[in-house]
Design a protein around this motif. Sequence first.
Motif, PDB file in Angstrom:
ATOM      1  N   GLY A   5       0.798  -1.215   0.000  1.00  0.00           N
ATOM      2  CA  GLY A   5       0.000   0.000   0.000  1.00  0.00           C
ATOM      3  C   GLY A   5       0.830   1.264   0.000  1.00  0.00           C
ATOM      4  N   SER A   6       2.142   1.132  -0.113  1.00  0.00           N
ATOM      5  CA  SER A   6       3.029   2.300  -0.090  1.00  0.00           C
ATOM      6  C   SER A   6       3.153   2.986  -1.443  1.00  0.00           C
ATOM      7  CB  SER A   6       4.433   1.890   0.371  1.00  0.00           C
ATOM      8  OG  SER A   6       4.391   1.420   1.688  1.00  0.00           O
ATOM      9  N   ASN A   7       2.736   2.313  -2.518  1.00  0.00           N
ATOM     10  CA  ASN A   7       2.861   2.878  -3.854  1.00  0.00           C
ATOM     11  C   ASN A   7       1.545   2.766  -4.605  1.00  0.00           C
ATOM     12  OD1 ASN A   7       5.715   1.596  -3.158  1.00  0.00           O
ATOM     13  ND2 ASN A   7       6.040   3.359  -4.488  1.00  0.00           N
ATOM     14  N   PHE A   8       1.302   3.756  -5.452  1.00  0.00           N
ATOM     15  CA  PHE A   8       0.095   3.795  -6.279  1.00  0.00           C
ATOM     16  C   PHE A   8       0.488   4.332  -7.639  1.00  0.00           C
ATOM     17  CE2 PHE A   8      -3.673   6.277  -7.740  1.00  0.00           C
ATOM     18  CZ  PHE A   8      -4.550   5.215  -7.907  1.00  0.00           C
TER      19      PHE A   8
ATOM     20  N   ILE B  74      -5.492   9.602  -2.421  1.00  0.00           N
ATOM     21  CA  ILE B  74      -4.485   8.556  -2.225  1.00  0.00           C
ATOM     22  C   ILE B  74      -3.116   9.175  -1.982  1.00  0.00           C
ATOM     23  CG2 ILE B  74      -3.204   6.708  -3.376  1.00  0.00           C
ATOM     24  CD1 ILE B  74      -5.874   5.845  -4.624  1.00  0.00           C
ATOM     25  N   ASN B  75      -2.734  10.127  -2.804  1.00  0.00           N
ATOM     26  CA  ASN B  75      -1.412  10.745  -2.638  1.00  0.00           C
ATOM     27  C   ASN B  75      -1.301  11.489  -1.311  1.00  0.00           C
ATOM     28  OD1 ASN B  75      -0.306   9.755  -5.017  1.00  0.00           O
ATOM     29  ND2 ASN B  75      -1.171  11.429  -6.217  1.00  0.00           N
ATOM     30  N   THR B  76      -2.391  12.119  -0.865  1.00  0.00           N
ATOM     31  CA  THR B  76      -2.386  12.786   0.439  1.00  0.00           C
ATOM     32  C   THR B  76      -2.204  11.770   1.558  1.00  0.00           C
ATOM     33  OG1 THR B  76      -3.784  14.565  -0.383  1.00  0.00           O
ATOM     34  CG2 THR B  76      -3.715  14.251   2.009  1.00  0.00           C
ATOM     35  N   GLU B  77      -2.928  10.663   1.491  1.00  0.00           N
ATOM     36  CA  GLU B  77      -2.807   9.628   2.521  1.00  0.00           C
ATOM     37  C   GLU B  77      -1.391   9.048   2.541  1.00  0.00           C
ATOM     38  OE1 GLU B  77      -4.954   9.232   4.827  1.00  0.00           O
ATOM     39  OE2 GLU B  77      -6.373  10.568   3.848  1.00  0.00           O
ATOM     40  N   LEU B  78      -0.784   8.859   1.377  1.00  0.00           N
ATOM     41  CA  LEU B  78       0.584   8.331   1.327  1.00  0.00           C
ATOM     42  C   LEU B  78       1.570   9.287   1.996  1.00  0.00           C
ATOM     43  CD1 LEU B  78       0.690   6.783  -2.257  1.00  0.00           C
ATOM     44  CD2 LEU B  78       0.747   5.556  -0.073  1.00  0.00           C
ATOM     45  N   GLN B  79       1.353  10.599   1.860  1.00  0.00           N
ATOM     46  CA  GLN B  79       2.235  11.577   2.502  1.00  0.00           C
ATOM     47  C   GLN B  79       2.191  11.459   4.019  1.00  0.00           C
ATOM     48  OE1 GLN B  79       1.174  15.456   1.091  1.00  0.00           O
ATOM     49  NE2 GLN B  79       1.859  15.043  -0.986  1.00  0.00           N
ATOM     50  N   PHE B  80       1.057  10.989   4.558  1.00  0.00           N
ATOM     51  CA  PHE B  80       0.897  10.831   6.004  1.00  0.00           C
ATOM     52  C   PHE B  80       1.073   9.379   6.432  1.00  0.00           C
ATOM     53  CE2 PHE B  80      -1.377  14.759   5.062  1.00  0.00           C
ATOM     54  CZ  PHE B  80      -0.777  15.604   5.974  1.00  0.00           C
ATOM     55  N   SER B  81       1.773   8.604   5.598  1.00  0.00           N
ATOM     56  CA  SER B  81       2.093   7.199   5.873  1.00  0.00           C
ATOM     57  C   SER B  81       0.866   6.317   6.042  1.00  0.00           C
ATOM     58  CB  SER B  81       3.001   7.077   7.100  1.00  0.00           C
ATOM     59  OG  SER B  81       4.216   7.728   6.839  1.00  0.00           O
TER      60      SER B  81
ATOM     61  N   PRO C 270     -20.529   1.755 -10.896  1.00  0.00           N
ATOM     62  CA  PRO C 270     -20.686   1.880 -12.356  1.00  0.00           C
ATOM     63  C   PRO C 270     -20.757   3.323 -12.854  1.00  0.00           C
ATOM     64  CG  PRO C 270     -22.110   0.156 -11.525  1.00  0.00           C
ATOM     65  CD  PRO C 270     -21.525   0.857 -10.325  1.00  0.00           C
ATOM     66  N   LYS C 271     -21.113   4.276 -11.971  1.00  0.00           N
ATOM     67  CA  LYS C 271     -21.231   5.673 -12.399  1.00  0.00           C
ATOM     68  C   LYS C 271     -20.053   6.516 -11.938  1.00  0.00           C
ATOM     69  CE  LYS C 271     -26.192   5.524 -12.785  1.00  0.00           C
ATOM     70  NZ  LYS C 271     -27.463   6.104 -12.376  1.00  0.00           N
ATOM     71  N   ASN C 272     -18.907   5.876 -11.688  1.00  0.00           N
ATOM     72  CA  ASN C 272     -17.649   6.556 -11.375  1.00  0.00           C
ATOM     73  C   ASN C 272     -17.554   7.064  -9.939  1.00  0.00           C
ATOM     74  OD1 ASN C 272     -15.313   6.576 -12.876  1.00  0.00           O
ATOM     75  ND2 ASN C 272     -15.408   8.768 -13.275  1.00  0.00           N
ATOM     76  N   GLY C 273     -18.458   6.652  -9.044  1.00  0.00           N
ATOM     77  CA  GLY C 273     -18.255   6.901  -7.627  1.00  0.00           C
ATOM     78  C   GLY C 273     -17.147   5.967  -7.159  1.00  0.00           C
ATOM     79  N   TRP C 274     -16.587   6.203  -5.984  1.00  0.00           N
ATOM     80  CA  TRP C 274     -15.492   5.349  -5.528  1.00  0.00           C
ATOM     81  C   TRP C 274     -15.418   5.289  -4.017  1.00  0.00           C
ATOM     82  CZ3 TRP C 274     -12.045   8.227  -2.708  1.00  0.00           C
ATOM     83  CH2 TRP C 274     -11.990   9.601  -2.986  1.00  0.00           C
ATOM     84  N   VAL C 275     -14.745   4.254  -3.545  1.00  0.00           N
ATOM     85  CA  VAL C 275     -14.473   4.086  -2.128  1.00  0.00           C
ATOM     86  C   VAL C 275     -13.020   3.651  -1.993  1.00  0.00           C
ATOM     87  CG1 VAL C 275     -15.277   1.693  -2.072  1.00  0.00           C
ATOM     88  CG2 VAL C 275     -15.245   3.025   0.030  1.00  0.00           C
ATOM     89  N   LEU C 276     -12.360   4.145  -0.960  1.00  0.00           N
ATOM     90  CA  LEU C 276     -10.957   3.844  -0.691  1.00  0.00           C
ATOM     91  C   LEU C 276     -10.861   3.285   0.720  1.00  0.00           C
ATOM     92  CD1 LEU C 276      -7.861   4.161  -1.223  1.00  0.00           C
ATOM     93  CD2 LEU C 276      -8.095   6.503  -0.374  1.00  0.00           C
TER      94      LEU C 276
END
Length: 167
Positions: A113-116, A129-136, A146-152
Amino acid sequence: TINTIAFTPKGQWIIIYNGNGVHWSGNFPQDAANAILTINKQGKTIDCVAFTSTGEWVIIGNEGYNAYLSKNFPQVVSNEINSILRRSVTQIFSIQSVVFAPNGGWGIIYNGGSNFTSSNIPQPLTYTINTELQFSQHPLVVAFTPKNGWVLEYGLVLYTPAYNPAN
Protein backbone atom coordinates in the motif's frame (compact mmCIF):
# COMPACT_ATOMS: atom_id res chain seq x y z
CA THR A 1 -11.74 -12.45 6.34
CA ILE A 2 -12.76 -11.02 2.97
CA ASN A 3 -9.83 -10.67 0.57
CA THR A 4 -11.67 -9.02 -2.28
CA ILE A 5 -15.04 -8.27 -3.80
CA ALA A 6 -15.39 -7.56 -7.52
CA PHE A 7 -18.18 -6.75 -9.94
CA THR A 8 -18.31 -7.42 -13.66
CA PRO A 9 -19.66 -4.74 -16.01
CA LYS A 10 -22.86 -6.82 -16.28
CA GLY A 11 -23.35 -6.83 -12.50
CA GLN A 12 -22.17 -10.35 -11.62
CA TRP A 13 -20.06 -10.46 -8.48
CA ILE A 14 -17.46 -12.51 -6.68
CA ILE A 15 -16.30 -12.60 -3.07
CA ILE A 16 -12.94 -14.15 -2.15
CA TYR A 17 -12.53 -14.94 1.54
CA ASN A 18 -9.95 -16.62 3.76
CA GLY A 19 -7.37 -16.62 0.97
CA ASN A 20 -9.10 -18.98 -1.44
CA GLY A 21 -12.75 -19.34 -0.42
CA VAL A 22 -15.02 -18.34 -3.28
CA HIS A 23 -18.65 -17.32 -3.60
CA TRP A 24 -19.99 -15.88 -6.87
CA SER A 25 -23.26 -14.91 -8.46
CA GLY A 26 -25.00 -16.83 -11.18
CA ASN A 27 -23.76 -16.34 -14.73
CA PHE A 28 -20.30 -15.38 -13.47
CA PRO A 29 -17.89 -15.34 -16.47
CA GLN A 30 -16.75 -18.92 -17.07
CA ASP A 31 -13.18 -18.08 -18.09
CA ALA A 32 -12.61 -16.12 -14.85
CA ALA A 33 -14.27 -18.88 -12.81
CA ASN A 34 -12.01 -21.49 -14.43
CA ALA A 35 -8.89 -19.45 -13.64
CA ILE A 36 -9.96 -19.02 -10.01
CA LEU A 37 -10.64 -22.75 -9.63
CA THR A 38 -7.21 -23.53 -11.14
CA ILE A 39 -5.50 -21.15 -8.70
CA ASN A 40 -7.38 -22.77 -5.82
CA LYS A 41 -6.30 -26.26 -6.92
CA GLN A 42 -2.69 -25.03 -6.87
CA GLY A 43 -3.17 -24.01 -3.22
CA LYS A 44 -2.44 -20.33 -3.90
CA THR A 45 -4.28 -17.44 -2.31
CA ILE A 46 -6.39 -15.01 -4.31
CA ASP A 47 -5.77 -11.43 -3.23
CA CYS A 48 -7.56 -9.35 -5.87
CA VAL A 49 -9.99 -9.81 -8.73
CA ALA A 50 -10.80 -6.86 -11.00
CA PHE A 51 -12.79 -6.37 -14.21
CA THR A 52 -12.41 -3.71 -16.88
CA SER A 53 -15.49 -1.86 -18.11
CA THR A 54 -15.47 -4.19 -21.14
CA GLY A 55 -15.21 -7.42 -19.14
CA GLU A 56 -11.51 -8.34 -19.26
CA TRP A 57 -10.17 -9.44 -15.90
CA VAL A 58 -7.09 -9.77 -13.73
CA ILE A 59 -6.59 -12.03 -10.74
CA ILE A 60 -3.75 -11.28 -8.34
CA GLY A 61 -2.71 -14.30 -6.30
CA ASN A 62 -0.03 -15.89 -4.18
CA GLU A 63 0.07 -12.96 -1.74
CA GLY A 64 0.39 -10.42 -4.54
CA TYR A 65 3.22 -12.10 -6.44
CA ASN A 66 1.35 -13.68 -9.39
CA ALA A 67 -0.99 -12.21 -11.99
CA TYR A 68 -3.44 -14.07 -14.19
CA LEU A 69 -4.94 -12.09 -17.09
CA SER A 70 -7.85 -12.70 -19.43
CA LYS A 71 -7.48 -12.66 -23.19
CA ASN A 72 -7.52 -9.15 -24.66
CA PHE A 73 -6.46 -7.64 -21.33
CA PRO A 74 -5.33 -4.00 -21.83
CA GLN A 75 -1.63 -4.11 -22.77
CA VAL A 76 -0.63 -0.93 -20.95
CA VAL A 77 -2.01 -2.28 -17.65
CA SER A 78 -0.48 -5.71 -18.29
CA ASN A 79 2.89 -4.06 -18.84
CA GLU A 80 2.61 -2.13 -15.57
CA ILE A 81 1.58 -5.23 -13.60
CA ASN A 82 4.47 -7.23 -15.07
CA SER A 83 6.90 -4.39 -14.32
CA ILE A 84 5.84 -4.38 -10.66
CA LEU A 85 6.05 -8.18 -10.42
CA ARG A 86 9.53 -8.19 -12.02
CA ARG A 87 10.68 -5.78 -9.31
CA SER A 88 9.33 -8.19 -6.69
CA VAL A 89 12.15 -10.59 -7.60
CA THR A 90 14.76 -8.23 -6.10
CA GLN A 91 12.55 -6.21 -3.74
CA ILE A 92 9.53 -7.04 -1.63
CA PHE A 93 6.93 -5.63 -4.02
CA SER A 94 3.52 -7.24 -4.14
CA ILE A 95 0.25 -6.04 -5.62
CA GLN A 96 -2.58 -5.40 -3.17
CA SER A 97 -5.25 -4.05 -5.49
CA VAL A 98 -6.00 -3.40 -9.14
CA VAL A 99 -8.97 -1.22 -10.05
CA PHE A 100 -10.64 -0.10 -13.26
CA ALA A 101 -12.78 3.02 -13.49
CA PRO A 102 -15.90 3.04 -15.69
CA ASN A 103 -14.22 5.68 -17.88
CA GLY A 104 -11.39 3.25 -18.77
CA GLY A 105 -8.93 4.54 -16.19
CA TRP A 106 -6.98 2.15 -13.99
CA GLY A 107 -4.94 2.05 -10.81
CA ILE A 108 -2.62 -0.37 -9.02
CA ILE A 109 -1.81 -0.31 -5.30
CA TYR A 110 1.39 -2.19 -4.48
CA ASN A 111 4.30 -2.53 -2.06
CA GLY A 112 2.13 -2.96 1.01
CA GLY A 113 0.00 0.00 0.00
CA SER A 114 3.03 2.30 -0.09
CA ASN A 115 2.86 2.88 -3.85
CA PHE A 116 0.09 3.80 -6.28
CA THR A 117 0.31 4.10 -10.04
CA SER A 118 -2.61 5.03 -12.26
CA SER A 119 -3.89 6.47 -15.49
CA ASN A 120 -7.07 8.48 -16.06
CA ILE A 121 -8.35 7.99 -12.49
CA PRO A 122 -10.64 10.78 -11.20
CA GLN A 123 -8.53 13.60 -9.76
CA PRO A 124 -10.20 13.63 -6.32
CA LEU A 125 -9.29 9.96 -5.83
CA THR A 126 -5.70 10.42 -6.98
CA TYR A 127 -5.38 13.46 -4.69
CA THR A 128 -6.82 11.53 -1.72
CA ILE A 129 -4.48 8.56 -2.23
CA ASN A 130 -1.41 10.75 -2.64
CA THR A 131 -2.39 12.79 0.44
CA GLU A 132 -2.81 9.63 2.52
CA LEU A 133 0.58 8.33 1.33
CA GLN A 134 2.23 11.58 2.50
CA PHE A 135 0.90 10.83 6.00
CA SER A 136 2.09 7.20 5.87
CA GLN A 137 -1.43 5.86 5.41
CA HIS A 138 -1.38 2.80 3.19
CA PRO A 139 -4.37 2.43 0.86
CA LEU A 140 -5.25 -1.22 0.39
CA VAL A 141 -8.40 -1.38 -1.72
CA VAL A 142 -10.12 0.95 -4.19
CA ALA A 143 -13.46 0.19 -5.80
CA PHE A 144 -15.61 2.06 -8.32
CA THR A 145 -19.34 2.15 -8.78
CA PRO A 146 -20.69 1.88 -12.36
CA LYS A 147 -21.23 5.67 -12.40
CA ASN A 148 -17.65 6.56 -11.38
CA GLY A 149 -18.26 6.90 -7.63
CA TRP A 150 -15.49 5.35 -5.53
CA VAL A 151 -14.47 4.09 -2.13
CA LEU A 152 -10.96 3.84 -0.69
CA GLU A 153 -10.00 1.56 2.20
CA TYR A 154 -6.82 2.04 4.18
CA GLY A 155 -6.20 0.36 7.48
CA LEU A 156 -9.51 0.34 9.29
CA VAL A 157 -10.79 3.47 7.53
CA LEU A 158 -13.16 3.68 4.58
CA TYR A 159 -13.19 6.94 2.65
CA THR A 160 -15.62 7.97 -0.05
CA PRO A 161 -16.52 11.41 -1.39
CA ALA A 162 -19.84 12.85 -0.29
CA TYR A 163 -22.44 10.10 -0.53
CA ASN A 164 -24.62 10.32 -3.60
CA PRO A 165 -27.18 7.55 -4.14
CA ALA A 166 -26.85 8.07 -7.93
CA ASN A 167 -23.27 6.74 -7.69
